[in-house]
Enzyme design. Structure first.
Site, PDB file in Angstrom:
ATOM      1  N   HIS A   9       0.860  -1.192   0.000  1.00  0.00           N
ATOM      2  CA  HIS A   9       0.000   0.000   0.000  1.00  0.00           C
ATOM      3  C   HIS A   9       0.892   1.237   0.000  1.00  0.00           C
ATOM      4  O   HIS A   9       1.035   1.925   1.002  1.00  0.00           O
ATOM      5  CB  HIS A   9      -0.921  -0.019   1.219  1.00  0.00           C
ATOM      6  CG  HIS A   9      -2.014   1.005   1.171  1.00  0.00           C
ATOM      7  ND1 HIS A   9      -3.237   0.807   1.762  1.00  0.00           N
ATOM      8  CD2 HIS A   9      -2.081   2.240   0.621  1.00  0.00           C
ATOM      9  CE1 HIS A   9      -4.002   1.869   1.582  1.00  0.00           C
ATOM     10  NE2 HIS A   9      -3.307   2.760   0.891  1.00  0.00           N
ATOM     11  N   LYS A  11      -6.121   0.142  -8.886  1.00  0.00           N
ATOM     12  CA  LYS A  11      -6.596   0.714  -7.634  1.00  0.00           C
ATOM     13  C   LYS A  11      -7.895   1.458  -7.872  1.00  0.00           C
ATOM     14  O   LYS A  11      -7.973   2.368  -8.709  1.00  0.00           O
ATOM     15  CB  LYS A  11      -5.549   1.675  -7.059  1.00  0.00           C
ATOM     16  CG  LYS A  11      -6.020   2.426  -5.814  1.00  0.00           C
ATOM     17  CD  LYS A  11      -6.284   1.473  -4.637  1.00  0.00           C
ATOM     18  CE  LYS A  11      -6.902   2.200  -3.456  1.00  0.00           C
ATOM     19  NZ  LYS A  11      -6.024   3.229  -2.892  1.00  0.00           N
ATOM     20  N   HIS A  43     -10.394   1.133  -2.169  1.00  0.00           N
ATOM     21  CA  HIS A  43     -10.681   2.058  -1.065  1.00  0.00           C
ATOM     22  C   HIS A  43     -12.107   2.515  -1.320  1.00  0.00           C
ATOM     23  O   HIS A  43     -12.372   3.250  -2.268  1.00  0.00           O
ATOM     24  CB  HIS A  43      -9.679   3.219  -1.125  1.00  0.00           C
ATOM     25  CG  HIS A  43      -9.954   4.351  -0.191  1.00  0.00           C
ATOM     26  ND1 HIS A  43      -8.976   4.918   0.583  1.00  0.00           N
ATOM     27  CD2 HIS A  43     -11.081   5.065   0.079  1.00  0.00           C
ATOM     28  CE1 HIS A  43      -9.477   5.922   1.279  1.00  0.00           C
ATOM     29  NE2 HIS A  43     -10.760   6.016   0.986  1.00  0.00           N
ATOM     30  N   HIS A  46      -6.987  -0.686   3.999  1.00  0.00           N
ATOM     31  CA  HIS A  46      -7.410  -0.228   5.332  1.00  0.00           C
ATOM     32  C   HIS A  46      -8.844  -0.638   5.662  1.00  0.00           C
ATOM     33  O   HIS A  46      -9.751   0.171   5.801  1.00  0.00           O
ATOM     34  CB  HIS A  46      -7.204   1.271   5.548  1.00  0.00           C
ATOM     35  CG  HIS A  46      -7.345   2.127   4.352  1.00  0.00           C
ATOM     36  ND1 HIS A  46      -8.490   2.231   3.643  1.00  0.00           N
ATOM     37  CD2 HIS A  46      -6.452   2.940   3.734  1.00  0.00           C
ATOM     38  CE1 HIS A  46      -8.311   3.055   2.633  1.00  0.00           C
ATOM     39  NE2 HIS A  46      -7.086   3.494   2.669  1.00  0.00           N
ATOM     40  N   HIS A  89      -6.308  14.020   2.393  1.00  0.00           N
ATOM     41  CA  HIS A  89      -7.419  13.985   1.445  1.00  0.00           C
ATOM     42  C   HIS A  89      -7.895  15.375   1.035  1.00  0.00           C
ATOM     43  O   HIS A  89      -9.024  15.548   0.600  1.00  0.00           O
ATOM     44  CB  HIS A  89      -8.548  13.104   1.983  1.00  0.00           C
ATOM     45  CG  HIS A  89      -8.184  11.658   1.931  1.00  0.00           C
ATOM     46  ND1 HIS A  89      -8.240  10.919   0.779  1.00  0.00           N
ATOM     47  CD2 HIS A  89      -7.670  10.832   2.877  1.00  0.00           C
ATOM     48  CE1 HIS A  89      -7.812   9.697   1.027  1.00  0.00           C
ATOM     49  NE2 HIS A  89      -7.459   9.629   2.288  1.00  0.00           N
ATOM     50  N   ASP A  94       0.566   2.699   3.695  1.00  0.00           N
ATOM     51  CA  ASP A  94      -0.147   3.901   3.236  1.00  0.00           C
ATOM     52  C   ASP A  94       0.803   5.102   3.288  1.00  0.00           C
ATOM     53  O   ASP A  94       0.466   6.172   3.785  1.00  0.00           O
ATOM     54  CB  ASP A  94      -1.392   4.149   4.083  1.00  0.00           C
ATOM     55  CG  ASP A  94      -2.491   4.883   3.315  1.00  0.00           C
ATOM     56  OD1 ASP A  94      -2.236   5.309   2.179  1.00  0.00           O
ATOM     57  OD2 ASP A  94      -3.594   5.038   3.856  1.00  0.00           O
TER      58      ASP A  94
END
Length: 569
Positions: free
Chosen positions: A136, A219, A248, A274, A322, A362
């Protein structure tokens, strides 16, 4: 003539043997050596007055054809395959044999010949693991690679193009041009690397062309719109080209709830990133997907383990990663919906019982690239402290728990992404990516990181000193990290379609190139020591998590092992 010595003397000279126990760092975790493949009385050891000398432990006649290139002597191997002591022979960059090294003219049971062409790493008293696989990765900056390598990670899978806004949030290398440039950039690094393309499109061809360009997987990310149509199109491409899909899911439940996502997945294998939800995904119940046989669940290291500071740290982290605005109430609500103490606490337990199968970083996008291994073992230690030994344990050590946790960052991500034929474990025939640890620093700071049979990173003292050990002792790149040696000791992974289309030649790639495969038939049963399929339910009001109808929770840790005593300098 026989000679008797105490276990203490034997361990000091040749390392511990069958039945001996070793404490891992400053944790409460212990391993018990299950078997010793070396032969008592014929052990090999290098040094003045020691065994590996011409005509003694070194075969006087063996040429390179018979002898290995490198041998690690008397290593304690910690792997999903077992916890045992052996010599490890490496030839042409691969693990050639595991067992007993030496000179077969004089010694019994030798399956690893030491000759004049053999280099030696003294691993007596040391632990050897497979290089870690971090599946990741946001490729935000190239400096991540040296940080990961110095922690014991030797394979990185993910996406990105640098510190672009899209990469800061999502693990996608989108489109042929970007994939080509990143494959070219990967030539510079002593790291096995595979890139994920962008899977967010409701038609197949915009996705398929990325796989043909070299993406080893795809992804799906909510920031690009993980709709049911995109999920279905992406998985249809994955089935056609035998690549993995990482997902995700939709935190805001705009395009549907977790049940709608499961319906769109429609029983096809998928790697859920996650899965705990703090990093993203259907709020508040994304973790229920780990109940299903086609879901290969992982979680990321910022919530590993659950501590008194976990919640406070995550809010600011999420706002940055984000691209959220703290002055916008809706953005604050978005962030708050992810950070739930109840599901983070349950995550600890779901890892401990093997319901969550993998741990990854991540990197720089709500995760720390150099702490995958560290936080995996901190989680294992916290669980032992809070819940005791696993009921499955039979010996004196915590071998079952240790195998479960080491598999989370080695063999299981390798299986998930179709590269277990090459990396992910200490097994004969695999690429010689190995990490050597002193037990007191296990999981925290490796002594040596070996890539493809050559030392790539190491703790090294002052280069001007008369011996290698004087301070300052720092992690420094070694010779496998330089020049053309990089290409001979590291792998670039490609899709089979790109491999067969001649992409390596088209781009002039010099690194070893291997195709991924055997992915689309995987199930959770393939997740070694981490294949528990239990009924997981999350209360939408209280966020309490139940497994098979039983509430699961744990207290946050006030103090963790493997922490400040190791990082004063």
């Amino acid at each position: 003539m026989s000679f008797s010595m105490s276990r203490r003397q034997y361990a000091d000279m040749f390392g511990p043997t069958t039945g001996d126990c070793i404490r891992l760092a400053d944790t409460d975790l212990w391993i018990e050596i299950e078997h010793d493949y070396t032969v008592y009385g014929d052990e090999v050891k290098f040094g003045g007055g020691k065994v590996i000398r011409d005509g003694m432990g070194q075969h006087p006649l063996a040429t390179r054809d018979e002898a290995v290139d490198l041998v690690l002597t008397n290593a304690v191997i910690v792997d999903y395959t077992g916890i045992y002591k052996a010599d490890i022979g490496i030839k042409d960059g691969n693990i050639a044999a595991i067992g007993k090294a030496g000179n077969p003219l004089l010694m019994d049971g030798v399956n690893i010949v030491i000759g004049a062409s053999t280099e030696v790493i003294a691993a007596e008293g040391k632990i050897v693991t497979a290089g870690g696989v971090d599946a990741h990765i946001h490729f935000i900056c190239p400096q991540q690679i040296e940080t990961a390598l110095s922690s014991g990670i030797t394979t990185m899978i993910g996406g990105g193009t640098g510190p672009a806004t899209g990469t800061n949030a999502t693990t996608c290398t989108p489109g042929e041009w970007n994939i080509y440039r990143m494959l070219e950039a990967a030539e510079a690094f002593p790291m096995n690397i595979g890139f994920l393309g962008k899977g967010n499109a409701s038609a197949k061809e915009p996705i398929a062309e990325q796989v043909r360009a070299g993406a080893i997987g795809l992804k799906l990310h909510e920031d690009w719109g993980t709709t049911a149509a995109a999920i279905d199109a992406c998985l249809r491409v994955a089935d056609e080209y035998d690549v993995q899909v990482a997902i995700h899911t939709d935190t805001l439940n705009e395009g549907g709830f977790v049940e709608h996502t499961l319906k769109a997945i429609n029983g096809r294998v998928i790697h859920t990133y996650h899965t705990e939800g703090a990093g993203g995904g259907h709020a508040p119940d994304i973790m229920k997907v780990a109940s299903f046989p086609n879901i290969l669940p992982s979680s990321t290291n910022p919530t590993r383990p659950y501590t008194k500071n976990t919640l406070d740290e995550h809010l600011d982290m999420l706002m940055v990663c984000h691209h959220l605005d703290p002055s916008v109430p809706e953005d604050i609500a978005f962030a708050d919906s992810r950070i739930r103490k109840e599901t983070i606490a349950a995550e600890d337990i779901l890892h401990d019982i093997g319901a969550f199968s993998m741990i990854s970083s991540d990197s720089q996008a709500m995760g720390r690239v150099g702490e995958v291994i560290l936080r995996t073992w901190q989680t294992a230690d916290k669980m032992k402290k809070q819940f005791g030994r696993l009921p499955e344990e039979t010996g004196r050590g915590d071998n079952v728990r240790v195998k479960r946790y080491v598999a989370k960052y080695t063999i299981n991500p390798a299986i998930t992404h179709g590269i277990a034929e090459y990396v992910g474990s200490v097994e004969v025939g695999k690429f010689a990516d190995l990490v050597v640890w002193h037990p007191a620093f296990f999981g925290v700071k490796p002594e040596l990181v070996i890539k493809g049979g050559m030392i790539a990173y190491s703790v090294m003292g002052d280069p001007n000193a008369s011996i290698p050990t004087p301070q300052p002792a720092l992690y420094r790149p070694m010779f496998a990290s330089y020049g053309a040696a990089i290409a001979k000791t590291s792998i670039t992974f490609l899709s089979k379609a790109a491999f067969e289309r001649g992409i390596p030649d088209k781009l002039g790639l010099h690194k070893i190139v291997k195709p991924v495969g055997n992915i689309r038939s995987l199930t959770k049963n393939d997740m070694v020591f981490n294949n528990a399929m239990l009924q997981i339910d999350v209360d939408p009001q209280t966020y309490e998590v139940k497994v098979d109808g039983r509430l699961i929770t744990c207290e946050p840790a006030e103090v963790v092992a493997m922490a400040q005593r190791y990082f004063l300098f």
